[in-house]
Design an enzyme around this catalytic site. Structure first.
Site, PDB file in Angstrom:
ATOM      1  N   LYS A  14     -17.958  -8.212  13.896  1.00  0.00           N
ATOM      2  CA  LYS A  14     -17.646  -9.633  13.713  1.00  0.00           C
ATOM      3  C   LYS A  14     -17.590 -10.316  15.080  1.00  0.00           C
ATOM      4  O   LYS A  14     -18.141 -11.398  15.266  1.00  0.00           O
ATOM      5  CB  LYS A  14     -16.273  -9.802  13.043  1.00  0.00           C
ATOM      6  CG  LYS A  14     -16.208  -9.470  11.562  1.00  0.00           C
ATOM      7  CD  LYS A  14     -14.782  -9.795  11.073  1.00  0.00           C
ATOM      8  CE  LYS A  14     -14.612  -9.614   9.591  1.00  0.00           C
ATOM      9  NZ  LYS A  14     -13.242  -9.966   9.149  1.00  0.00           N
ATOM     10  N   ASP A  66     -11.409 -13.780   7.126  1.00  0.00           N
ATOM     11  CA  ASP A  66     -11.548 -12.877   5.982  1.00  0.00           C
ATOM     12  C   ASP A  66     -12.904 -13.150   5.346  1.00  0.00           C
ATOM     13  O   ASP A  66     -13.284 -14.301   5.144  1.00  0.00           O
ATOM     14  CB  ASP A  66     -10.419 -13.064   4.960  1.00  0.00           C
ATOM     15  CG  ASP A  66     -10.364 -11.871   4.029  1.00  0.00           C
ATOM     16  OD1 ASP A  66     -10.225 -10.734   4.534  1.00  0.00           O
ATOM     17  OD2 ASP A  66     -10.510 -12.036   2.806  1.00  0.00           O
TER      18      ASP A  66
END
Ligand code: ITT
Length: 186
Positions: A14, A66
């Site tokens: 990420k 998320d």
């Protein structure tokens, strides 16, 4: 932006992606608990709350993300359970569940939440990218479900073309919106 921007995540993939369009962010590698909920927003806010309890940086902007994959034919599964499902059954397990399924529509979702200490507010942004689930795994770049996801109007999976992924991903969309909001506020 001269402020410190900490992205609290245990997932290096990420960070690598986000840094390409938001180079100012720095990773704080802390594993955050994930509450059970069908809402990415609720989970992101709970992660942010936990991050704030663990970090002693009064002036910095703290951010969490998320994300997950929603498959239409599976009523949105694995959705907010994507990380757990990936650990248990991986891409192969998803392909088994999708065997003989004609409707292969899916979308990646990312929700980013940021805490602004100046006025103690929380900002949340969301990004979605639609596509479909392949019949088999293709490509070895990227992470998670990238080898089985093809974005609409393109012939390749995210794992085959990370440059393409970073031009149209859910992550790019959510973080670009966040960057814009932060620039307006700070
Ligand atoms: P943090 O909570 O520490 O940030 P994590 O990997 O547990 O890291 P999530 O809870 O957001 O993060 O889990 C999302 C899961 O969904 C991730 O582990 C992947 O399996 C999948 N996923 C999310 N974004 C993805 C992407 O861009 N490409 C492939 N799979 C992705």
């Amino acid at each position: 932006m001269r402020r410190k921007l900490f992205f609290v995540t245990s997932n290096p993939h990420k960070v690598e992606e986000v840094k390409q369009f938001f180079p100012e962010i720095q990773q704080l590698n802390i594993e955050l608990k994930e509450i059970r909920s069908d809402s990415f927003e609720e989970i992101a806010k709970a992660k942010l709350q936990e991050a704030l309890e663990k970090i002693d940086e009064k002036n910095a902007i703290i951010l969490v993300e998320d994300a997950g994959l929603e498959i239409e034919a599976l009523n949105g599964f694995p959705g907010t359970y994507s990380a757990w499902v990936y650990k248990k059954i991986g891409c192969e397990g998803i392909l088994k569940l999708m065997k003989d399924e004609k409707n292969r529509k899916a979308k990646f979702v990312a929700v980013v939440s940021a805490y602004i200490p100046d006025n103690e507010i929380i900002i949340t942004t969301k990004g979605e990218t639609e596509g479909y689930i392949t019949e088999e795994k293709r490509g070895n770049k990227g992470f998670g479900y990238d080898p089985i996801f093809v974005p609409y109007n393109y012939p390749v999976t995210f794992a085959e073309d990370p440059v393409l992924k970073n031009k149209l991903s859910h992550r790019l969309k959510a973080w670009t919106k966040m960057k814009k909001k932060l620039t307006n506020i700070l």
